[in-house]
Design a protein around this motif. Structure first.
Motif, PDB file in Angstrom:
ATOM      1  N   UNK A   1       0.835  -1.195   0.000  1.00 46.26           N
ATOM      2  CA  UNK A   1       0.000   0.000   0.000  1.00 46.26           C
ATOM      3  C   UNK A   1       0.876   1.254   0.000  1.00 46.26           C
ATOM      4  N   UNK A   2       0.535   2.219  -0.855  1.00 48.22           N
ATOM      5  CA  UNK A   2       1.389   3.375  -1.104  1.00 48.22           C
ATOM      6  C   UNK A   2       1.741   4.217   0.114  1.00 48.22           C
ATOM      7  N   UNK A   3       0.780   4.422   1.027  1.00 45.52           N
ATOM      8  CA  UNK A   3       1.030   5.292   2.173  1.00 45.52           C
ATOM      9  C   UNK A   3       1.892   4.637   3.238  1.00 45.52           C
ATOM     10  N   UNK A   4       2.092   3.331   3.100  1.00 49.16           N
ATOM     11  CA  UNK A   4       2.736   2.561   4.159  1.00 49.16           C
ATOM     12  C   UNK A   4       4.172   2.991   4.425  1.00 49.16           C
ATOM     13  N   UNK A   5       4.878   3.381   3.320  1.00 49.38           N
ATOM     14  CA  UNK A   5       6.290   3.728   3.482  1.00 49.38           C
ATOM     15  C   UNK A   5       6.505   4.929   4.404  1.00 49.38           C
TER      16      UNK A   5
ATOM     17  N   UNK B   1      -8.643  19.917   4.265  1.00 46.05           N
ATOM     18  CA  UNK B   1      -7.794  20.847   3.540  1.00 46.05           C
ATOM     19  C   UNK B   1      -8.243  20.884   2.087  1.00 46.05           C
ATOM     20  N   UNK B   2      -7.871  21.957   1.407  1.00 45.62           N
ATOM     21  CA  UNK B   2      -8.260  22.033   0.000  1.00 45.62           C
ATOM     22  C   UNK B   2      -7.570  20.951  -0.808  1.00 45.62           C
ATOM     23  N   UNK B   3      -6.309  20.677  -0.430  1.00 47.01           N
ATOM     24  CA  UNK B   3      -5.584  19.595  -1.075  1.00 47.01           C
ATOM     25  C   UNK B   3      -5.111  18.654   0.012  1.00 47.01           C
ATOM     26  N   UNK B   4      -4.969  17.389  -0.348  1.00 48.50           N
ATOM     27  CA  UNK B   4      -4.418  16.461   0.625  1.00 48.50           C
ATOM     28  C   UNK B   4      -2.894  16.561   0.556  1.00 48.50           C
ATOM     29  N   UNK B   5      -2.285  17.260   1.479  1.00 49.63           N
ATOM     30  CA  UNK B   5      -0.848  17.528   1.324  1.00 49.63           C
ATOM     31  C   UNK B   5      -0.007  17.075   2.512  1.00 49.63           C
ATOM     32  N   UNK B   6      -0.643  16.663   3.580  1.00 52.37           N
ATOM     33  CA  UNK B   6       0.131  16.375   4.785  1.00 52.37           C
ATOM     34  C   UNK B   6       0.388  14.883   4.969  1.00 52.37           C
ATOM     35  N   UNK B   7       1.592  14.557   5.453  1.00 53.65           N
ATOM     36  CA  UNK B   7       1.881  13.191   5.857  1.00 53.65           C
ATOM     37  C   UNK B   7       1.818  13.105   7.373  1.00 53.65           C
TER      38      UNK B   7
ATOM     39  N   UNK C   1       6.534  14.853  13.418  1.00 57.17           N
ATOM     40  CA  UNK C   1       7.880  15.408  13.547  1.00 57.17           C
ATOM     41  C   UNK C   1       7.830  16.863  13.999  1.00 57.17           C
ATOM     42  N   UNK C   2       6.867  17.627  13.461  1.00 57.75           N
ATOM     43  CA  UNK C   2       6.769  19.041  13.841  1.00 57.75           C
ATOM     44  C   UNK C   2       6.495  19.155  15.340  1.00 57.75           C
ATOM     45  N   UNK C   3       5.649  18.281  15.859  1.00 62.11           N
ATOM     46  CA  UNK C   3       5.354  18.306  17.298  1.00 62.11           C
ATOM     47  C   UNK C   3       6.454  17.592  18.091  1.00 62.11           C
ATOM     48  N   UNK C   4       6.911  16.460  17.567  1.00 65.87           N
ATOM     49  CA  UNK C   4       7.749  15.566  18.348  1.00 65.87           C
ATOM     50  C   UNK C   4       9.202  15.976  18.462  1.00 65.87           C
ATOM     51  N   UNK C   5       9.793  16.412  17.346  1.00 69.46           N
ATOM     52  CA  UNK C   5      11.227  16.695  17.372  1.00 69.46           C
ATOM     53  C   UNK C   5      11.605  17.760  18.413  1.00 69.46           C
ATOM     54  N   UNK C   6      10.851  18.882  18.496  1.00 72.60           N
ATOM     55  CA  UNK C   6      11.202  19.854  19.545  1.00 72.60           C
ATOM     56  C   UNK C   6      11.112  19.265  20.948  1.00 72.60           C
ATOM     57  N   UNK C   7      10.134  18.396  21.181  1.00 72.96           N
ATOM     58  CA  UNK C   7      10.002  17.773  22.504  1.00 72.96           C
ATOM     59  C   UNK C   7      11.252  16.941  22.804  1.00 72.96           C
ATOM     60  N   UNK C   8      11.718  16.189  21.796  1.00 78.19           N
ATOM     61  CA  UNK C   8      12.905  15.363  21.998  1.00 78.19           C
ATOM     62  C   UNK C   8      14.125  16.238  22.276  1.00 78.19           C
ATOM     63  N   UNK C   9      14.217  17.368  21.554  1.00 74.60           N
ATOM     64  CA  UNK C   9      15.341  18.273  21.791  1.00 74.60           C
ATOM     65  C   UNK C   9      15.309  18.781  23.237  1.00 74.60           C
TER      66      UNK C   9
END
Lengths: 261, 343
Positions: B185-189, B310-316, B322-330
């Motif tokens: 399935x395409x989204x799996x990666x 959203x108007x377009x499906x653009x988010x993974x 990562x936007x939420x998580x990476x700063x927390x890890x830092x």
């Protein structure tokens, strides 16, 4: 109560046998200090007695039962240890650390009964760790951390308490306080307290009996007085620069050896 | 403390229920709340609403909750086992290892011929879960062996690097597999909850349920392992068997997530910290339900943002995480006393 029968301790590798032919006994209420220089085998001996390491030969008996053959859970109810080993424990509070001592007694969930709470309360009172119970274990000072680990061992209500060089990080008043505390534990609860230390002065003052390791695989046992008078302590610790004085009960620096104009 | 755990648990559960309901109402077609509830309860709703809610959105929401919960619990286990505050199935490369396992299996089947591919398609649930479990287990054993030799931060870096390597290999393998007729399935990666078919939900949840039971059973001895190996042994813990039990629980929790949802990042790393803060303790047993609920909430929140109208499906999913998580890890790396002691 504690019997070592022709015990040999060491490792099944190149380090080989460290001590052998040890026959010793201790009675309830005995406060015993194990003395010896670095590398003389104190830790190996203590780990073997506590059942954390297998003996090369002979047995360690606690109340007539072989420590090595005990089920781990049974052993944990009878023997508590305190080590210098420092571990970091994310998010563990002092009270959690002490409560972990009751794990050998609790059900699979680890819930505390009234008996468990009483043992913990007693250990907290005896060791005086009350003021920092709610602090994180990683945030307390070296002295406080050692106190917490002793509180944890006391809360385990063991028959035998094994403490390996626990006073190493502490200043003199704290060391004296902790040694006195352990001695009174032994007397009041009828436990055997086995403590290894570099602290000759204090050990000789407080111990009922001293097990002295000379560093070459030999050892002598006796009361502090007997060992200092027979010169055994001198033989184990003297170097060119220092010498044990039996009459003073402490070491003296040999001025001639440190001579340089 | 018990009160703190149950209050936070109840609050998390309520937020999770509310967010699930909200997520079910929106998407390409917005449904009024009443219709959504109607579709769920089987009363008063159109066939279309029922189809959208029950067949498209509900499996996705359920997958997010189940996978998030599994990753949260696995994070608690791994942080205790490695005594490393930044350990989790993603950061130590277990998810990437599982992905590589799946990719190898799919590629092997593709080159073995159409019969193997149809076998794999027919037994998709068990076979890819097993492939993922093998990959996860190998990665976990490798990290456990390494973890005894290197510090927490070194282990994290190695885990991330091995993760990148496995992902690179996965991508190459899948390219060749696709040419030979093997498909995933395409989204799996890149991780997604949208590819979980209703029929796959059972295969997703069964191993996770067993893993959760093992995790609960190991909770007490694992708490003593927080004091270090020697102290744990002095408290009557059989350390080696405990390690394997915890590892088994981790594989059971993580493998189905990799198999069906891909490498969901950061959830397992953050949820345990969240749970510790709420519980006010590091004892494992109260942390497990809180980390499960927290992980589920985080995963579902990520999914809710991805599938917002959203108007377009653009988010993974992993972009949001990562936007939420990476700063927390830092922040954890900078401020955690546990990490500082390793330097």
């Amino acid at each position: 109560m504690l019997d070592l029968r022709s015990l040999a301790v060491g490792y099944r590798n190149t380090r080989g046998t460290v001590l052998s032919g040890i026959d010793l006994a201790a009675e309830p209420g005995d406060f015993i200090c194990i003395l010896g220089r670095n590398g003389s085998g104190k830790s190996t001996l203590m780990r073997t007695i506590a059942g954390l390491q297998t003996s090369l030969d002979g047995v360690v008996l606690l109340d007539g039962e072989g420590v090595a053959a005990m089920r781990p859970a049974t052993r944990a109810r009878r023997i508590a240890v305190v080590l210098t080993e420092r571990q970091f424990n994310p998010g563990l509070r002092v009270e959690d650390v002490i409560a972990l001592a009751r794990q050998p007694f609790t059900s699979w969930r680890g819930g505390l009964t009234d008996d468990d709470r009483a043992a913990i309360a007693d250990a907290v009172a005896v060791t005086g760790v009350e003021p920092f119970l709610r602090r994180f274990f990683t945030d307390v000072s070296d002295g406080e951390r050692q106190r917490v680990m002793i509180a944890r061992a006391v809360a385990q209500t063991p028959r035998l308490l094994v403490l390996d060089e626990i006073t190493a990080f502490l200043d003199l008043p704290s060391r004296m306080e902790i040694m006195a505390l352990l001695r009174s534990q032994a007397k009041q609860k009828g436990q055997v307290v086995l403590l290894s230390s570099h602290d000759l002065d204090l050990s000789l003052q407080l111990a009922d009996s001293v097990w002295l390791l000379d560093g070459d695989g030999g050892f002598s046992v006796g009361t502090p007085e007997a060992l200092s008078e027979s010169g055994s302590i001198g033989r184990a610790f003297d170097t060119e620069a220092i010498r044990f004085s039996p009459s003073q009960g402490r070491f003296e620096i040999q001025m001639s050896a440190s001579a340089s104009p | 403390m018990a009160a703190r755990v149950s209050t936070s648990g109840a609050a998390l559960l309520a937020s999770l229920a509310a967010l699930s309901l909200l997520t079910l109402t929106y998407g390409q077609i917005a449904l009024p709340l009443a219709d959504t509830v109607g579709a769920l309860t089987g009363t008063r709703s159109s066939d279309l609403a029922r189809q959208i809610v029950l067949e498209i959105r509900l499996p996705r929401v359920a997958a997010a909750i189940i996978a998030g919960a599994a990753l949260g619990m696995a994070g608690v286990l791994m942080q205790a086992l490695f005594r490393n505050p930044v350990a989790d199935a993603w950061s130590l490369g277990l998810l990437a290892g599982g992905q590589l396992g799946v990719a190898l299996t799919v590629t092997a089947a593709a080159f073995a011929g159409p019969a193997a591919v149809s076998f794999l398609t027919f037994f998709e649930g068990p076979s890819i879960t097993l492939a993922a479990a093998t990959g996860v287990a190998i990665a976990a054993l490798a990290m456990l062996a390494l973890g005894r030799r290197v510090g927490a931060i070194t282990l994290l870096v190695i885990g991330l690097m091995l993760g990148f390597t496995s992902q690179g290999l996965t991508s190459v393998l899948l390219h060749f597999a696709a040419r030979a007729g093997g498909r995933v399935y395409g989204g799996w990666r890149d991780a997604s909850f949208a590819g979980v078919a209703p029929s796959a939900l059972a295969w997703l949840s069964l191993p996770i349920l067993i893993g959760a039971c093992v995790a609960v059973a190991t909770a007490k001895p694992l708490s003593s392992l927080l004091l270090g190996e020697t102290y744990a042994r002095s408290l009557g813990v059989k350390v080696t068997s405990l390690r394997y039990a915890v590892l088994a629980a981790t594989v059971l929790l993580v493998a189905p997530v990799v198999a069906f949802c891909g490498p969901v990042s950061f959830v397992g790393l953050i949820a345990p910290h969240f749970a510790r803060a709420l519980a006010g303790t590091a004892r494992i047993l109260p942390l497990l339900p809180l980390a499960a609920l927290g992980g589920a909430l985080l995963a579902l929140a990520g999914d809710a943002i991805v599938h917002a109208p959203w108007e377009q499906h653009f988010l993974h999913l992993n972009a949001i995480l990562a936007i939420v998580g990476a700063p927390v890890v830092i922040l954890i790396l900078i401020f955690s006393p546990a990490v500082r002691q390793w330097r």
